[in-house]
Design a protein around this motif. Structure first.
Motif, PDB file in Angstrom:
ATOM      1  N   GLY A 178      28.173  -6.744 -85.082  1.00 44.69           N
ATOM      2  CA  GLY A 178      28.028  -5.898 -86.258  1.00 44.69           C
ATOM      3  C   GLY A 178      29.329  -5.262 -86.699  1.00 44.69           C
ATOM      4  N   TRP A 179      30.340  -5.341 -85.846  1.00 46.56           N
ATOM      5  CA  TRP A 179      31.668  -4.848 -86.226  1.00 46.56           C
ATOM      6  C   TRP A 179      32.283  -5.812 -87.246  1.00 46.56           C
ATOM      7  CZ3 TRP A 179      34.643  -0.669 -83.984  1.00 46.56           C
ATOM      8  CH2 TRP A 179      33.928   0.085 -83.057  1.00 46.56           C
ATOM      9  N   LEU A 180      33.228  -5.299 -88.027  1.00 47.33           N
ATOM     10  CA  LEU A 180      33.940  -6.106 -89.018  1.00 47.33           C
ATOM     11  C   LEU A 180      35.399  -6.242 -88.598  1.00 47.33           C
ATOM     12  CD1 LEU A 180      33.600  -7.431 -91.917  1.00 47.33           C
ATOM     13  CD2 LEU A 180      34.694  -5.335 -92.778  1.00 47.33           C
ATOM     14  N   GLY A 181      35.875  -7.471 -88.511  1.00 45.00           N
ATOM     15  CA  GLY A 181      37.277  -7.713 -88.178  1.00 45.00           C
ATOM     16  C   GLY A 181      38.134  -7.799 -89.431  1.00 45.00           C
ATOM     17  N   ILE A 205      36.197  -2.455 -87.727  1.00 44.17           N
ATOM     18  CA  ILE A 205      35.461  -1.361 -88.364  1.00 44.17           C
ATOM     19  C   ILE A 205      34.055  -1.335 -87.781  1.00 44.17           C
ATOM     20  CG2 ILE A 205      34.679  -0.387 -90.549  1.00 44.17           C
ATOM     21  CD1 ILE A 205      36.900  -1.917 -91.948  1.00 44.17           C
ATOM     22  N   SER A 206      33.649  -0.166 -87.315  1.00 46.14           N
ATOM     23  CA  SER A 206      32.368  -0.035 -86.610  1.00 46.14           C
ATOM     24  C   SER A 206      31.193  -0.362 -87.534  1.00 46.14           C
ATOM     25  CB  SER A 206      32.224   1.384 -86.060  1.00 46.14           C
ATOM     26  OG  SER A 206      32.227   2.320 -87.128  1.00 46.14           O
ATOM     27  N   PRO A 207      30.053  -0.728 -86.950  1.00 42.37           N
ATOM     28  CA  PRO A 207      28.887  -1.072 -87.771  1.00 42.37           C
ATOM     29  C   PRO A 207      28.440   0.059 -88.696  1.00 42.37           C
ATOM     30  CG  PRO A 207      28.585  -1.846 -85.526  1.00 42.37           C
ATOM     31  CD  PRO A 207      29.826  -1.018 -85.510  1.00 42.37           C
ATOM     32  N   ASP A 208      28.619   1.314 -88.251  1.00 41.84           N
ATOM     33  CA  ASP A 208      28.259   2.435 -89.117  1.00 41.84           C
ATOM     34  C   ASP A 208      29.395   2.813 -90.067  1.00 41.84           C
ATOM     35  OD1 ASP A 208      30.085   3.687 -87.475  1.00 41.84           O
ATOM     36  OD2 ASP A 208      28.620   5.021 -86.512  1.00 41.84           O
ATOM     37  N   ARG A 209      30.539   2.116 -89.967  1.00 41.95           N
ATOM     38  CA  ARG A 209      31.734   2.285 -90.815  1.00 41.95           C
ATOM     39  C   ARG A 209      32.422   3.628 -90.612  1.00 41.95           C
ATOM     40  NH1 ARG A 209      30.969  -2.837 -90.643  1.00 41.95           N
ATOM     41  NH2 ARG A 209      29.725  -3.775 -92.316  1.00 41.95           N
ATOM     42  N   GLU A 210      32.059   4.335 -89.556  1.00 41.45           N
ATOM     43  CA  GLU A 210      32.620   5.666 -89.327  1.00 41.45           C
ATOM     44  C   GLU A 210      34.018   5.623 -88.717  1.00 41.45           C
ATOM     45  OE1 GLU A 210      31.529   8.635 -90.043  1.00 41.45           O
ATOM     46  OE2 GLU A 210      29.542   8.163 -90.821  1.00 41.45           O
ATOM     47  N   THR A 211      34.324   4.554 -87.970  1.00 45.73           N
ATOM     48  CA  THR A 211      35.595   4.524 -87.244  1.00 45.73           C
ATOM     49  C   THR A 211      36.310   3.185 -87.383  1.00 45.73           C
ATOM     50  OG1 THR A 211      34.469   3.803 -85.212  1.00 45.73           O
ATOM     51  CG2 THR A 211      34.822   6.187 -85.505  1.00 45.73           C
ATOM     52  N   LEU A 212      37.635   3.264 -87.222  1.00 41.80           N
ATOM     53  CA  LEU A 212      38.498   2.091 -87.147  1.00 41.80           C
ATOM     54  C   LEU A 212      39.091   2.021 -85.749  1.00 41.80           C
ATOM     55  CD1 LEU A 212      40.643   2.693 -90.379  1.00 41.80           C
ATOM     56  CD2 LEU A 212      38.685   1.152 -90.187  1.00 41.80           C
ATOM     57  N   HIS A 213      39.106   0.842 -85.166  1.00 41.52           N
ATOM     58  CA  HIS A 213      39.840   0.594 -83.933  1.00 41.52           C
ATOM     59  C   HIS A 213      40.978  -0.367 -84.308  1.00 41.52           C
ATOM     60  CE1 HIS A 213      36.322   1.679 -80.997  1.00 41.52           C
ATOM     61  NE2 HIS A 213      36.609   2.644 -81.860  1.00 41.52           N
ATOM     62  N   VAL A 214      42.215   0.054 -84.124  1.00 42.32           N
ATOM     63  CA  VAL A 214      43.364  -0.683 -84.664  1.00 42.32           C
ATOM     64  C   VAL A 214      44.395  -0.947 -83.576  1.00 42.32           C
ATOM     65  CG1 VAL A 214      45.201  -0.681 -86.391  1.00 42.32           C
ATOM     66  CG2 VAL A 214      43.019   0.447 -86.901  1.00 42.32           C
ATOM     67  N   SER A 215      44.921  -2.186 -83.559  1.00 43.47           N
ATOM     68  CA  SER A 215      46.053  -2.528 -82.706  1.00 43.47           C
ATOM     69  C   SER A 215      47.115  -3.206 -83.574  1.00 43.47           C
ATOM     70  CB  SER A 215      45.622  -3.470 -81.574  1.00 43.47           C
ATOM     71  OG  SER A 215      46.685  -3.674 -80.658  1.00 43.47           O
TER      72      SER A 215
END
Length: 404
Positions: free
Chosen positions: A220-223, A284-294
């Protein structure tokens, strides 16, 4: 005697003009080859003329154009370097004259079937490398002389120029097709996010190693990816395609952007040696609340948040991909992504300008990003950064979380 020599010189000049005529450059390569072969048949009073171009990987000559030997082209005749008449021309890279054609010195059955008696062939060279072979033949015995050789070599030079242009065109066409297949023409339609991408080539070839990518993951995450392979042209586009595909594969087995880029780094080091690649991979999390970035040696993206000044995303920049270092630790940064926020990721061609500090272009970009629909974001950024006269490839990707 003097008058005869003058007439002979005039005749030679007319022959030279016939094969160096500037109007020939207006023809496409296939028509140019045919026109040159027609002219060389008339000038040398021969019955056949043919161009065989080198297939480098197979190390074979391939019949490409012919007059009087059209069947050779229709059959797609090939001959290995060193075999037969044309193969000997290619092997020695010197003119070869066959006064009497026999099955011992010719392996192409078409030449034997039509009854050729004599042959003259010269190599087609470009920058010291073999490009192919040009040969002519007669249906009656013929004593080819030095002047015939000189004229055919002149034609071979013209064929070489056209062949190089043809190869460049084929490479460019292949690279364009590859890049168009790898850079998405349409981005996913999502109910809670807006996405827009732009790609601008910075070189005459129209292709390079810059790319962006967006993909849904099973979790459910978006890359979201923006990357840049060093160099330009077909080779960079090919490497870009392999790197892009590999990252998609690693994204399926890892839910940590830093781990995915670590795996990708090992792949680039081992299989793409010498190709330096930068990349930003965000999830981008499934709820769109957070970004995890590298970030792997790539410019940090701009994050525009409602009620706050625009700023570069506060993420650590790890080394580029392809630099090695198996024990190197890569980092993932977690960032809030509230409704109305806009993330703008890009390659350095967008902000880098000759005679200007890199940070100046980044500051101009940061100030230009509006809190607006992504089409407005990309249009505003492209206008503010003068992307109509790029000196390098530009990839731009804007992601907006829709306001509630």
């Amino acid at each position: 005697m003097v008058r005869a020599e003058v007439l002979r010189d005039d005749q030679w000049l007319r022959r030279v003009e016939a094969v160096t005529d500037a109007t020939l450059s207006r023809l496409d390569v296939a028509d140019l080859f045919d026109e040159l072969l027609d002219r060389v048949r008339d000038l040398l009073r021969v019955d056949t003329a043919a161009i065989l171009l080198l297939d480098v990987r197979a190390q074979q000559l391939v019949a490409t154009a012919a007059r009087g030997l059209e069947e050779e082209v229709r059959q797609g005749f090939r001959v290995s370097i060193g075999r037969g008449f044309a193969g000997q021309v290619a092997l020695t890279r010197r003119p070869v004259i066959v006064q009497t054609v026999t099955s011992d010195n010719v392996v192409n059955p078409v030449l034997l079937e039509i009854g050729l008696q004599s042959l003259l062939g010269v190599p087609i060279m470009a920058r010291g490398e073999l490009v192919g072979v040009l040969h002519v033949g007669t249906l009656s015995p013929r004593q080819f002389n030095l002047e015939d050789v000189r004229l055919l070599e002149l034609v071979a030079d013209r064929v070489s120029l056209a062949s190089s242009a043809r190869a460049n065109t084929l490479d460019q066409t292949a690279a364009l097709a590859l890049q168009r297949s790898l850079i998405p023409a349409e981005l996913p339609q999502l109910p809670d996010l807006e996405l827009a991408g732009r790609y601008v080539p910075g070189h005459a070839s129209g292709v390079g190693g810059d790319w962006y990518d967006v993909f849904n993951l099973p979790s459910g995450w978006l890359g979201v990816v923006v990357g840049d392979v060093s160099g330009h042209g077909l080779q960079s586009a090919v490497v870009m395609g392999r790197v892009r595909s590999a990252l998609r594969a690693y994204a399926l087995v890892s839910d940590d952007p830093a781990e995915a880029l670590t795996l990708l780094d090992r792949k680039v080091v081992h299989f793409e040696a010498g190709s330096l690649t930068t990349a930003l991979y965000a999830m981008i999390s499934p709820d769109r609340e957070t970004l995890h970035v590298s970030v792997a040696g790539h410019p940090r993206p701009v994050l525009a948040l409602p009620g706050r000044p625009n700023a570069l995303l506060d993420a650590r920049i790890d080394p580029p991909l392809g630099t090695g270092g198996r024990s190197r630790v890569r980092h993932t940064t977690r960032v809030d992504f509230p409704p109305g926020s806009v993330l703008v990721a890009y390659t350095d061609g967008l902000v880098e300008r000759r005679g200007e500090l890199f940070d100046a272009g980044v500051a101009r970009l940061t100030a230009a990003v509006p809190l607006a629909p992504v089409d407005t974001v990309t249009a505003t950024v492209m206008a503010a950064l003068d992307t109509e006269h790029p000196t390098d490839d530009i990839a731009l990707l804007a992601v907006r979380r829709l306001p509630r």
